[in-house]
Write a protein that holds these residues in place. Sequence first.
Motif, mmCIF file in Angstrom:
data_model
loop_
_atom_site.group_PDB
_atom_site.id
_atom_site.type_symbol
_atom_site.label_atom_id
_atom_site.label_comp_id
_atom_site.label_asym_id
_atom_site.label_seq_id
_atom_site.Cartn_x
_atom_site.Cartn_y
_atom_site.Cartn_z
ATOM 1 N N PRO A 156 -60.973 -47.357 -16.837
ATOM 2 C CA PRO A 156 -61.358 -46.044 -16.316
ATOM 3 C C PRO A 156 -61.742 -45.022 -17.384
ATOM 4 C CG PRO A 156 -59.001 -46.366 -16.119
ATOM 5 C CD PRO A 156 -59.591 -47.684 -16.557
ATOM 6 N N LYS A 157 -61.298 -45.220 -18.610
ATOM 7 C CA LYS A 157 -61.578 -44.241 -19.665
ATOM 8 C C LYS A 157 -62.562 -44.759 -20.705
ATOM 9 C CE LYS A 157 -57.309 -41.842 -18.944
ATOM 10 N NZ LYS A 157 -56.253 -41.066 -19.488
ATOM 11 N N GLU A 158 -63.147 -45.922 -20.446
ATOM 12 C CA GLU A 158 -64.151 -46.488 -21.337
ATOM 13 C C GLU A 158 -65.515 -46.388 -20.663
ATOM 14 O OE1 GLU A 158 -62.908 -50.401 -22.543
ATOM 15 O OE2 GLU A 158 -60.859 -49.694 -22.850
ATOM 16 N N GLU A 159 -66.570 -46.529 -21.450
ATOM 17 C CA GLU A 159 -67.923 -46.317 -20.930
ATOM 18 C C GLU A 159 -68.248 -47.130 -19.673
ATOM 19 O OE1 GLU A 159 -72.468 -45.818 -22.520
ATOM 20 O OE2 GLU A 159 -71.137 -47.165 -23.623
ATOM 21 N N PHE A 195 -68.409 -52.478 -9.042
ATOM 22 C CA PHE A 195 -68.219 -51.172 -9.678
ATOM 23 C C PHE A 195 -66.744 -50.775 -9.625
ATOM 24 C CE2 PHE A 195 -72.850 -49.942 -8.770
ATOM 25 C CZ PHE A 195 -73.221 -49.982 -10.111
ATOM 26 N N ARG A 196 -66.089 -51.030 -8.515
ATOM 27 C CA ARG A 196 -64.659 -50.687 -8.386
ATOM 28 C C ARG A 196 -63.813 -51.486 -9.371
ATOM 29 N NH1 ARG A 196 -64.356 -50.265 -1.803
ATOM 30 N NH2 ARG A 196 -65.048 -48.102 -1.694
ATOM 31 N N ILE A 197 -64.141 -52.754 -9.539
ATOM 32 C CA ILE A 197 -63.400 -53.584 -10.497
ATOM 33 C C ILE A 197 -63.608 -53.056 -11.912
ATOM 34 C CG2 ILE A 197 -63.208 -55.881 -11.540
ATOM 35 C CD1 ILE A 197 -63.944 -57.018 -8.736
ATOM 36 N N ALA A 198 -64.855 -52.743 -12.256
ATOM 37 C CA ALA A 198 -65.143 -52.217 -13.595
ATOM 38 C C ALA A 198 -64.358 -50.937 -13.852
ATOM 39 C CB ALA A 198 -66.640 -51.966 -13.749
ATOM 40 N N TYR A 199 -64.332 -50.054 -12.874
ATOM 41 C CA TYR A 199 -63.600 -48.798 -13.029
ATOM 42 C C TYR A 199 -62.097 -49.043 -13.157
ATOM 43 C CZ TYR A 199 -61.697 -44.191 -12.142
ATOM 44 O OH TYR A 199 -60.984 -43.031 -12.240
ATOM 45 N N ALA A 200 -61.563 -49.944 -12.355
ATOM 46 C CA ALA A 200 -60.130 -50.230 -12.398
ATOM 47 C C ALA A 200 -59.724 -50.835 -13.748
ATOM 48 C CB ALA A 200 -59.747 -51.181 -11.269
ATOM 49 N N MET A 236 -66.387 -45.537 -16.754
ATOM 50 C CA MET A 236 -66.883 -44.203 -16.408
ATOM 51 C C MET A 236 -68.250 -44.282 -15.728
ATOM 52 S SD MET A 236 -65.549 -41.778 -19.550
ATOM 53 C CE MET A 236 -66.349 -42.705 -20.844
ATOM 54 N N LEU A 237 -69.117 -45.179 -16.213
ATOM 55 C CA LEU A 237 -70.424 -45.348 -15.582
ATOM 56 C C LEU A 237 -70.284 -45.927 -14.176
ATOM 57 C CD1 LEU A 237 -72.494 -46.651 -18.620
ATOM 58 C CD2 LEU A 237 -72.661 -44.405 -17.522
ATOM 59 N N ALA A 238 -69.335 -46.846 -14.016
ATOM 60 C CA ALA A 238 -69.079 -47.416 -12.691
ATOM 61 C C ALA A 238 -68.599 -46.337 -11.737
ATOM 62 C CB ALA A 238 -68.063 -48.554 -12.793
ATOM 63 N N HIS A 239 -67.703 -45.481 -12.231
ATOM 64 C CA HIS A 239 -67.206 -44.381 -11.405
ATOM 65 C C HIS A 239 -68.337 -43.447 -10.993
ATOM 66 C CE1 HIS A 239 -64.959 -40.611 -10.575
ATOM 67 N NE2 HIS A 239 -64.151 -41.461 -9.959
ATOM 68 N N LEU A 240 -69.222 -43.164 -11.917
ATOM 69 C CA LEU A 240 -70.392 -42.321 -11.623
ATOM 70 C C LEU A 240 -71.260 -42.990 -10.554
ATOM 71 C CD1 LEU A 240 -71.995 -39.773 -12.336
ATOM 72 C CD2 LEU A 240 -73.123 -41.112 -14.103
ATOM 73 N N ALA A 241 -71.493 -44.291 -10.697
ATOM 74 C CA ALA A 241 -72.301 -45.017 -9.706
ATOM 75 C C ALA A 241 -71.638 -44.974 -8.337
ATOM 76 C CB ALA A 241 -72.500 -46.466 -10.161
ATOM 77 N N ASN A 275 -63.187 -58.167 -18.309
ATOM 78 C CA ASN A 275 -64.210 -57.472 -19.076
ATOM 79 C C ASN A 275 -64.943 -56.499 -18.152
ATOM 80 O OD1 ASN A 275 -66.680 -56.774 -20.325
ATOM 81 N ND2 ASN A 275 -66.630 -58.627 -21.566
ATOM 82 N N ALA A 276 -64.667 -55.214 -18.321
ATOM 83 C CA ALA A 276 -65.250 -54.200 -17.441
ATOM 84 C C ALA A 276 -66.771 -54.169 -17.536
ATOM 85 C CB ALA A 276 -64.672 -52.829 -17.769
ATOM 86 N N ALA A 277 -67.303 -54.369 -18.728
ATOM 87 C CA ALA A 277 -68.764 -54.345 -18.899
ATOM 88 C C ALA A 277 -69.417 -55.457 -18.087
ATOM 89 C CB ALA A 277 -69.133 -54.465 -20.375
ATOM 90 N N LEU A 278 -68.799 -56.620 -18.040
ATOM 91 C CA LEU A 278 -69.335 -57.730 -17.251
ATOM 92 C C LEU A 278 -69.448 -57.323 -15.782
ATOM 93 C CD1 LEU A 278 -70.220 -60.660 -16.815
ATOM 94 C CD2 LEU A 278 -67.786 -61.268 -16.711
ATOM 95 N N HIS A 279 -68.403 -56.727 -15.249
ATOM 96 C CA HIS A 279 -68.421 -56.304 -13.841
ATOM 97 C C HIS A 279 -69.443 -55.190 -13.615
ATOM 98 C CE1 HIS A 279 -65.131 -58.784 -12.392
ATOM 99 N NE2 HIS A 279 -64.558 -58.557 -13.564
#
Length: 70
Positions: free
Chosen positions: A56-59, A48-53, A62-67, A24-28
Amino acid sequence: LYKRGNFRDSMTEFALALNSEFHNAALHYYMANSLVGMRQREAAIREFRIAYALAPKEEPGMLAHLALSY
């Protein structure tokens, strides 16, 4: 807990959720933000890297990538 800024206790709850929600990317993403609030930079970067991995194309991704760019 997270919304009230109680990052330490929110991390306890997030850690319990990892067993069943690891993908679950949101959890990370929220774990990473909690870690930022706790001034644990390296651990936050990892989350943040786990969330992005994971998304990568979900909110959350994308927010993790921005961070991470900061």
